[in-house]
Write a protein that holds these residues in place. Sequence first.
Motif, PDB file in Angstrom:
ATOM      1  N   ALA A   1      37.883  42.418  49.907  1.00 17.16           N
ATOM      2  CA  ALA A   1      37.857  41.714  48.720  1.00 17.16           C
ATOM      3  C   ALA A   1      37.084  42.664  47.651  1.00 17.16           C
ATOM      4  N   GLN A   2      36.040  43.298  47.944  1.00 13.92           N
ATOM      5  CA  GLN A   2      35.360  44.041  46.859  1.00 13.92           C
ATOM      6  C   GLN A   2      36.365  45.401  46.560  1.00 13.92           C
ATOM      7  N   ASP A   3      37.111  46.004  47.432  1.00 13.25           N
ATOM      8  CA  ASP A   3      37.987  46.882  47.159  1.00 13.25           C
ATOM      9  C   ASP A   3      39.189  46.396  46.231  1.00 13.25           C
ATOM     10  N   LEU A   4      39.927  45.404  46.623  1.00  8.96           N
ATOM     11  CA  LEU A   4      40.990  44.668  46.102  1.00  8.96           C
ATOM     12  C   LEU A   4      40.416  44.464  44.410  1.00  8.96           C
ATOM     13  N   VAL A   5      39.359  43.739  44.351  1.00  8.36           N
ATOM     14  CA  VAL A   5      38.801  43.467  43.014  1.00  8.36           C
ATOM     15  C   VAL A   5      38.499  44.599  42.323  1.00  8.36           C
ATOM     16  N   ALA A   6      37.747  45.623  42.869  1.00  8.44           N
ATOM     17  CA  ALA A   6      37.692  46.899  41.818  1.00  8.44           C
ATOM     18  C   ALA A   6      38.775  47.571  41.499  1.00  8.44           C
ATOM     19  N   ASP A   7      40.007  47.516  42.348  1.00 11.14           N
ATOM     20  CA  ASP A   7      41.226  48.149  41.922  1.00 11.14           C
ATOM     21  C   ASP A   7      41.626  47.331  40.844  1.00 11.14           C
ATOM     22  N   ILE A   8      41.770  45.978  40.936  1.00 12.29           N
ATOM     23  CA  ILE A   8      42.140  45.151  39.960  1.00 12.29           C
ATOM     24  C   ILE A   8      41.447  45.478  38.496  1.00 12.29           C
ATOM     25  N   ILE A   9      40.256  45.349  38.639  1.00  7.00           N
ATOM     26  CA  ILE A   9      39.396  45.587  37.354  1.00  7.00           C
ATOM     27  C   ILE A   9      39.675  46.826  36.819  1.00  7.00           C
ATOM     28  N   ALA A  10      39.787  47.947  37.591  1.00  6.95           N
ATOM     29  CA  ALA A  10      40.175  49.251  37.043  1.00  6.95           C
ATOM     30  C   ALA A  10      41.599  49.020  36.347  1.00  6.95           C
TER      31      ALA A  10
ATOM     32  N   TRP B   1      46.947  40.672  46.815  1.00 11.49           N
ATOM     33  CA  TRP B   1      46.556  40.473  48.106  1.00 11.49           C
ATOM     34  C   TRP B   1      47.662  40.213  49.003  1.00 11.49           C
ATOM     35  N   LEU B   2      48.569  39.160  48.435  1.00 10.22           N
ATOM     36  CA  LEU B   2      49.488  38.732  49.140  1.00 10.22           C
ATOM     37  C   LEU B   2      50.660  39.761  49.408  1.00 10.22           C
ATOM     38  N   ASP B   3      50.878  40.741  48.468  1.00 11.25           N
ATOM     39  CA  ASP B   3      51.732  41.834  48.164  1.00 11.25           C
ATOM     40  C   ASP B   3      51.123  42.711  49.118  1.00 11.25           C
ATOM     41  N   LEU B   4      49.727  43.153  49.280  1.00  7.70           N
ATOM     42  CA  LEU B   4      49.269  43.916  50.267  1.00  7.70           C
ATOM     43  C   LEU B   4      49.585  43.598  51.953  1.00  7.70           C
TER      44      LEU B   4
ATOM     45  N   SER C   1      46.682  30.404  29.863  1.00  8.23           N
ATOM     46  CA  SER C   1      45.933  29.788  30.730  1.00  8.23           C
ATOM     47  C   SER C   1      44.531  30.527  30.583  1.00  8.23           C
ATOM     48  N   SER C   2      43.581  29.846  31.309  1.00  8.03           N
ATOM     49  CA  SER C   2      42.000  30.629  30.906  1.00  8.03           C
ATOM     50  C   SER C   2      42.176  31.950  31.698  1.00  8.03           C
ATOM     51  N   LEU C   3      41.323  32.847  31.364  1.00  8.44           N
ATOM     52  CA  LEU C   3      41.466  34.142  31.715  1.00  8.44           C
ATOM     53  C   LEU C   3      40.885  34.297  33.228  1.00  8.44           C
ATOM     54  N   SER C   4      40.014  33.405  33.459  1.00  8.11           N
ATOM     55  CA  SER C   4      39.725  33.236  35.052  1.00  8.11           C
ATOM     56  C   SER C   4      40.808  32.852  35.790  1.00  8.11           C
ATOM     57  N   THR C   5      41.426  31.890  35.335  1.00  5.65           N
ATOM     58  CA  THR C   5      43.001  31.338  36.243  1.00  5.65           C
ATOM     59  C   THR C   5      43.920  32.699  36.298  1.00  5.65           C
ATOM     60  N   TRP C   6      44.105  33.400  35.252  1.00  4.80           N
ATOM     61  CA  TRP C   6      44.895  34.232  35.380  1.00  4.80           C
ATOM     62  C   TRP C   6      44.440  35.657  36.287  1.00  4.80           C
ATOM     63  N   MET C   7      43.230  35.944  35.992  1.00  5.21           N
ATOM     64  CA  MET C   7      42.553  36.959  37.037  1.00  5.21           C
ATOM     65  C   MET C   7      42.722  36.492  38.478  1.00  5.21           C
ATOM     66  N   ILE C   8      42.805  35.473  38.868  1.00  6.34           N
ATOM     67  CA  ILE C   8      42.554  34.830  40.167  1.00  6.34           C
ATOM     68  C   ILE C   8      43.946  34.975  40.643  1.00  6.34           C
ATOM     69  N   ARG C   9      44.839  34.352  39.827  1.00 14.53           N
ATOM     70  CA  ARG C   9      46.325  34.464  40.371  1.00 14.53           C
ATOM     71  C   ARG C   9      46.984  35.941  40.367  1.00 14.53           C
ATOM     72  N   ILE C  10      46.281  37.163  39.630  1.00 14.47           N
ATOM     73  CA  ILE C  10      46.702  38.339  39.780  1.00 14.47           C
ATOM     74  C   ILE C  10      46.159  38.883  40.994  1.00 14.47           C
ATOM     75  N   THR C  11      44.768  38.573  41.282  1.00 18.99           N
ATOM     76  CA  THR C  11      44.277  38.999  42.354  1.00 18.99           C
ATOM     77  C   THR C  11      44.811  38.374  43.608  1.00 18.99           C
ATOM     78  N   TRP C  12      45.080  37.518  43.575  1.00 17.83           N
ATOM     79  CA  TRP C  12      45.500  36.724  44.905  1.00 17.83           C
ATOM     80  C   TRP C  12      47.078  37.195  45.244  1.00 17.83           C
ATOM     81  N   ASN C  13      47.607  37.251  44.099  1.00 18.57           N
ATOM     82  CA  ASN C  13      49.169  37.991  44.454  1.00 18.57           C
ATOM     83  C   ASN C  13      49.069  39.497  45.036  1.00 18.57           C
TER      84      ASN C  13
END
Length: 163
Positions: free
Chosen positions: A56-65, A101-104, A87-99
């Motif tokens: 989770a930390q690695d994935l989120v760090a990549d997304i934030i970068a 993860w699913l791709d990986l 949508s809210s930025l938090s909803t958008w960020m969660i969706r991008i991060t989860w997508n």
Amino acid sequence: MSDSSPEIKPLKHAEDLELVDRAVSGDETAVRGFQEEYQPMLERVMMSRGVERTQAQDLVADIIAECFGAGKKGQTRPLLEKFEGRSSLSTWMIRITWNRWLDLKRRDKFRGELPSYEEDDERSGDRFDRVAGEEEESLLDEDLSDLMGRAIKHAFDSLEPDT
């Protein structure tokens, strides 16, 4: 007669859009605020969905970068520039991060596992992790040929004979 001009509604997520605009333009306070708010939140969301902490930390760090244009040798625009405020930025960020993860996970699924055979245990280490040297290059070629031969034989043996 009434004025028939369309009513202009305030953007529901105007604060999020303003934060994104400031962060993308390089405002250090906005960038730091974005990281401090969204990085821990995204990590918690991913871990609550069963993702291990380090993953989770690695994935989120990549997304934030990527939100600020890192990755792919600068050939893509910052991820935050794609935020439209629907949508809210938090909803958008969660969706991008989860997508992501699913791709990986899908990519990992298609990598597959090689079958193991009894002879594999007799040799030291994983044959595909060995460092190729003069002596080992021919060994790797033999290993690969042997593995392919056994896989083909296994495939033929599992076929039903035509009647």
